[in-house]
Design a protein around this motif. Structure first.
Motif, PDB file in Angstrom:
ATOM      1  N   ILE B  20       0.525  -7.694  -3.919  1.00 34.87           N
ATOM      2  CA  ILE B  20       1.249  -6.753  -4.781  1.00 34.87           C
ATOM      3  C   ILE B  20       0.264  -5.796  -5.455  1.00 34.87           C
ATOM      4  O   ILE B  20       0.473  -4.581  -5.490  1.00 34.87           O
ATOM      5  CB  ILE B  20       2.110  -7.510  -5.840  1.00 34.87           C
ATOM      6  CG1 ILE B  20       3.238  -8.269  -5.132  1.00 34.87           C
ATOM      7  CG2 ILE B  20       2.679  -6.548  -6.884  1.00 34.87           C
ATOM      8  CD1 ILE B  20       3.975  -9.268  -6.002  1.00 34.87           C
ATOM      9  N   GLU B  23      -1.435  -3.452  -2.701  1.00 35.90           N
ATOM     10  CA  GLU B  23      -0.455  -2.508  -2.152  1.00 35.90           C
ATOM     11  C   GLU B  23      -0.168  -1.369  -3.114  1.00 35.90           C
ATOM     12  O   GLU B  23       0.003  -0.227  -2.710  1.00 35.90           O
ATOM     13  CB  GLU B  23       0.873  -3.234  -1.880  1.00 35.90           C
ATOM     14  CG  GLU B  23       0.973  -3.833  -0.498  1.00 35.90           C
ATOM     15  CD  GLU B  23       2.327  -4.484  -0.263  1.00 35.90           C
ATOM     16  OE1 GLU B  23       3.143  -4.565  -1.199  1.00 35.90           O
ATOM     17  OE2 GLU B  23       2.545  -4.934   0.871  1.00 35.90           O
ATOM     18  N   SER B  24      -0.100  -1.696  -4.400  1.00 37.93           N
ATOM     19  CA  SER B  24       0.377  -0.703  -5.358  1.00 37.93           C
ATOM     20  C   SER B  24      -0.732   0.068  -6.054  1.00 37.93           C
ATOM     21  O   SER B  24      -0.466   1.096  -6.685  1.00 37.93           O
ATOM     22  CB  SER B  24       1.234  -1.398  -6.433  1.00 37.93           C
ATOM     23  OG  SER B  24       2.143  -2.262  -5.839  1.00 37.93           O
ATOM     24  N   THR B  28      -0.339   3.904  -7.604  1.00 37.05           N
ATOM     25  CA  THR B  28      -0.252   3.912  -9.071  1.00 37.05           C
ATOM     26  C   THR B  28      -1.351   4.803  -9.655  1.00 37.05           C
ATOM     27  O   THR B  28      -1.083   5.647 -10.530  1.00 37.05           O
ATOM     28  CB  THR B  28      -0.417   2.475  -9.645  1.00 37.05           C
ATOM     29  OG1 THR B  28       0.451   1.614  -8.949  1.00 37.05           O
ATOM     30  CG2 THR B  28      -0.111   2.420 -11.127  1.00 37.05           C
ATOM     31  N   THR B  74       4.101   2.743 -13.662  1.00 33.11           N
ATOM     32  CA  THR B  74       3.640   1.593 -12.878  1.00 33.11           C
ATOM     33  C   THR B  74       4.819   0.817 -12.310  1.00 33.11           C
ATOM     34  O   THR B  74       4.836   0.476 -11.128  1.00 33.11           O
ATOM     35  CB  THR B  74       2.773   0.652 -13.739  1.00 33.11           C
ATOM     36  OG1 THR B  74       1.793   1.451 -14.394  1.00 33.11           O
ATOM     37  CG2 THR B  74       2.088  -0.404 -12.916  1.00 33.11           C
ATOM     38  N   VAL B  77       6.493   2.731  -9.455  1.00 34.83           N
ATOM     39  CA  VAL B  77       5.680   2.700  -8.235  1.00 34.83           C
ATOM     40  C   VAL B  77       5.685   1.295  -7.619  1.00 34.83           C
ATOM     41  O   VAL B  77       5.887   1.134  -6.411  1.00 34.83           O
ATOM     42  CB  VAL B  77       4.229   3.157  -8.530  1.00 34.83           C
ATOM     43  CG1 VAL B  77       3.320   2.887  -7.345  1.00 34.83           C
ATOM     44  CG2 VAL B  77       4.213   4.631  -8.885  1.00 34.83           C
ATOM     45  N   VAL B  78       5.505   0.266  -8.466  1.00 33.44           N
ATOM     46  CA  VAL B  78       5.464  -1.103  -7.941  1.00 33.44           C
ATOM     47  C   VAL B  78       6.813  -1.497  -7.329  1.00 33.44           C
ATOM     48  O   VAL B  78       6.863  -2.116  -6.263  1.00 33.44           O
ATOM     49  CB  VAL B  78       5.038  -2.108  -9.041  1.00 33.44           C
ATOM     50  CG1 VAL B  78       5.199  -3.547  -8.574  1.00 33.44           C
ATOM     51  CG2 VAL B  78       3.586  -1.867  -9.431  1.00 33.44           C
ATOM     52  N   ARG B  81       7.087   0.317  -4.027  1.00 34.48           N
ATOM     53  CA  ARG B  81       6.087  -0.061  -3.026  1.00 34.48           C
ATOM     54  C   ARG B  81       6.152  -1.566  -2.732  1.00 34.48           C
ATOM     55  O   ARG B  81       6.629  -1.978  -1.678  1.00 34.48           O
ATOM     56  CB  ARG B  81       4.692   0.336  -3.543  1.00 34.48           C
ATOM     57  CG  ARG B  81       3.554   0.102  -2.601  1.00 34.48           C
ATOM     58  CD  ARG B  81       3.630   1.073  -1.420  1.00 34.48           C
ATOM     59  NE  ARG B  81       2.582   0.780  -0.454  1.00 34.48           N
ATOM     60  CZ  ARG B  81       2.662  -0.145   0.488  1.00 34.48           C
ATOM     61  NH1 ARG B  81       3.733  -0.881   0.576  1.00 34.48           N
ATOM     62  NH2 ARG B  81       1.680  -0.341   1.340  1.00 34.48           N
ATOM     63  N   ALA B  82       5.751  -2.393  -3.686  1.00 32.11           N
ATOM     64  CA  ALA B  82       5.700  -3.839  -3.439  1.00 32.11           C
ATOM     65  C   ALA B  82       7.076  -4.488  -3.587  1.00 32.11           C
ATOM     66  O   ALA B  82       7.421  -5.395  -2.829  1.00 32.11           O
ATOM     67  CB  ALA B  82       4.710  -4.478  -4.404  1.00 32.11           C
TER      68      ALA B  82
END
Lengths: 254, 214
Positions: B20, B23-24, B28, B74, B77-78, B81-82
């Motif tokens: 996680i 990936e982010s 971020t 954050t 984005v997280v 993405r994750a």
């Protein structure tokens, strides 16, 4: 022995199983026959509580497990069962070897140093070499996936194996190999097998007893010989694989 | 033996935290860097047009980022993405009966799949938020110094004179809450996926869409 008494399962308004009664004899192969959507998979999922029954009893070794709430108690019951999923249900983030030994970590005290030996032994039981252990499930054919999945089931030495359509989607030769495997396991390890199928050829070859499930009820239970001789028009049509008969008529009425 | 059933999946949790976080991190950092730049440019130009001098750019950029924008950026984005990857992975496992297979092999999907991912989110998102703040402030610094002509020392003094531990904690605690929420929503959407490939698509979109409004 496993006994299913008046088992009911509803999904909302839809009654999938309606008072199913069935005895599974120890050390024998019981085939559950039925068309698609007849409730076969739901029945064996209820058997190990992957689905919760709406009503009725499931007696395993003298205990009713249909109302067990505790996850730990349920895990202890499931420990005696192996389940071969229709599509194999191999964990695709792991290699074949890791898949085969997955259950050992949670269900047994076998040390990790013994895993390579077990992988080799169980893959050999299903007719595969240990070279397969390094592959990912995505690199396997349908038949190999089923065999690896069976090796994963066998790794934890279950007393009862539930097979969900083991021959579906396989070519006739691979289907026969899987049928032979089921018979082999019965002979070598004495496991009790419950096989869900609509493959008549396989059912007649492997079954000690057959139960015919239709619209959520067992219409007929007996030996393969009794099935061949039956006068029940539903069963006769299903065994013959004919599109003409009461099953079709019933569908048309709906 | 059954005691094994309650043990914590430490290895899984570490793997998930790394996945996680890694990936982010890039997205971020980049998003925050540009947000910091835009904040500095807008604030600087506006203040310049009112007072004739771009004062307190550092204060505005840092306050906005640390208290509000850092945790929000954050988590967005997280989750995109994750979080989406987590929902898609667990969802695919659900529709291919791998979750049922976990039960039959003596483990529980909540313990094996959900808890390690929750730990991953709760552990990495506050760290990612710190980096997000750092990159945002850095972006603001570049614009303030090279575009607006604010001396670097003034930019930094603007930050340190007005920022307190309380402001920092405000954003930091928020990031824990957001992490918990993103993790819960994404894992729940994954586990409850039904209906093949279409179901996985719906759950993944649903997970990201549900986390956004928060």
């Amino acid at each position: 022995m496993i006994e299913i008494i008046n088992l009911q399962k509803d999904f909302g308004e839809k009654k999938v199983l309606k008072k199913v009664n069935l005895k599974i004899e120890e050390g024998k192969v019981t085939c559950i026959l039925g068309g698609s959507g007849s409730g076969k998979s739901t029945l064996i999922k209820c058997l190990i509580r992957l689905e919760d029954p709406t009503d009725g009893k499931i007696i395993v070794n003298g205990k009713d497990i249909s109302r067990l709430k505790s996850e730990i108690k349920m895990a202890a019951i499931r420990r005696h069962f192996g389940y071969l999923f229709q599509e194999g249900a191999l964990f695709d983030s792991m290699t074949v070897g890791e898949n085969v030994t997955f259950g050992l970590k949670y269900l047994t005290n076998v040390p990790e140093s013994d895993y390579p030996k077990i992988i080799k032994e169980k893959l050999a039981l299903v007719g595969l070499t240990e070279d397969v252990a390094k592959l990912n499930p995505s690199e396997l054919s349908g038949g190999m996936k089923k065999r690896v999945s069976l090796a994963r089931v066998l790794a934890v030495n279950p007393k009862v194996i539930l097979y969900d359509e083991p021959t579906t989607g396989l070519d006739p030769i691979m289907s026969d190999i899987i049928s032979d495997l089921i018979l082999d396991l019965k002979a070598k390890l004495g496991v009790t097998s419950v096989v869900i199928t609509h493959d008549m050829h396989s059912a007649f070859k492997i079954a000690d007893y057959i139960a015919f499930l239709y619209e959520g009820q067992i219409l007929l239970y007996g030996t393969p010989e009794e099935f061949r001789k039956t006068d029940n028009p539903y069963v006769k049509q299903f065994v013959a694989g004919s599109s003409h008969g009461p099953i079709q008529m019933k569908l048309m009425k709906d | 033996m059954l005691l094994l059933a309650v043990r914590f999946e430490f290895k899984q949790a570490v793997e998930q935290s790394v996945t996680i976080g890694v990936e982010s991190f890039g997205v971020t950092a980049l998003t925050s860097f540009f947000t910091g730049m835009v904040l500095a440019l807008q604030a600087g130009n506006t203040i310049d047009s009112i007072f004739g001098d771009p004062i307190f750019v550092g204060t505005i950029v840092t306050f906005s980022l640390i208290r509000e924008l850092g945790p929000v950026l954050t988590s967005v984005v997280v989750s995109g993405r994750a979080g989406a990857a987590v929902t898609a992975q667990i969802g695919t496992m659900a529709v291919t009966e791998q979750i049922d297979a976990l039960y039959t092999l003596g483990t529980n999907p909540i313990r094996y799949l959900v808890i390690p991912r929750m730990v991953g989110f709760v552990f990495t998102m506050p760290i990612l938020t710190l980096f997000s703040n750092l990159f945002g402030v850095l972006g603001g610094y570049f614009v303030a110094v090279y575009a607006l002509g604010v001396p670097g020392e003034i930019y930094m003094t603007d930050i340190t004179s007005f920022m307190g531990a309380k402001d920092f904690m405000h954003g930091f605690i928020k990031s824990f809450a957001f992490a918990f929420m993103v993790g819960t929503v994404c894992c729940y959407k994954g586990i409850s996926t039904r209906g093949g490939a279409e179901g996985v698509g719906k759950s993944t979109t649903g997970a990201v869409v549900t986390t956004m409004p928060f």
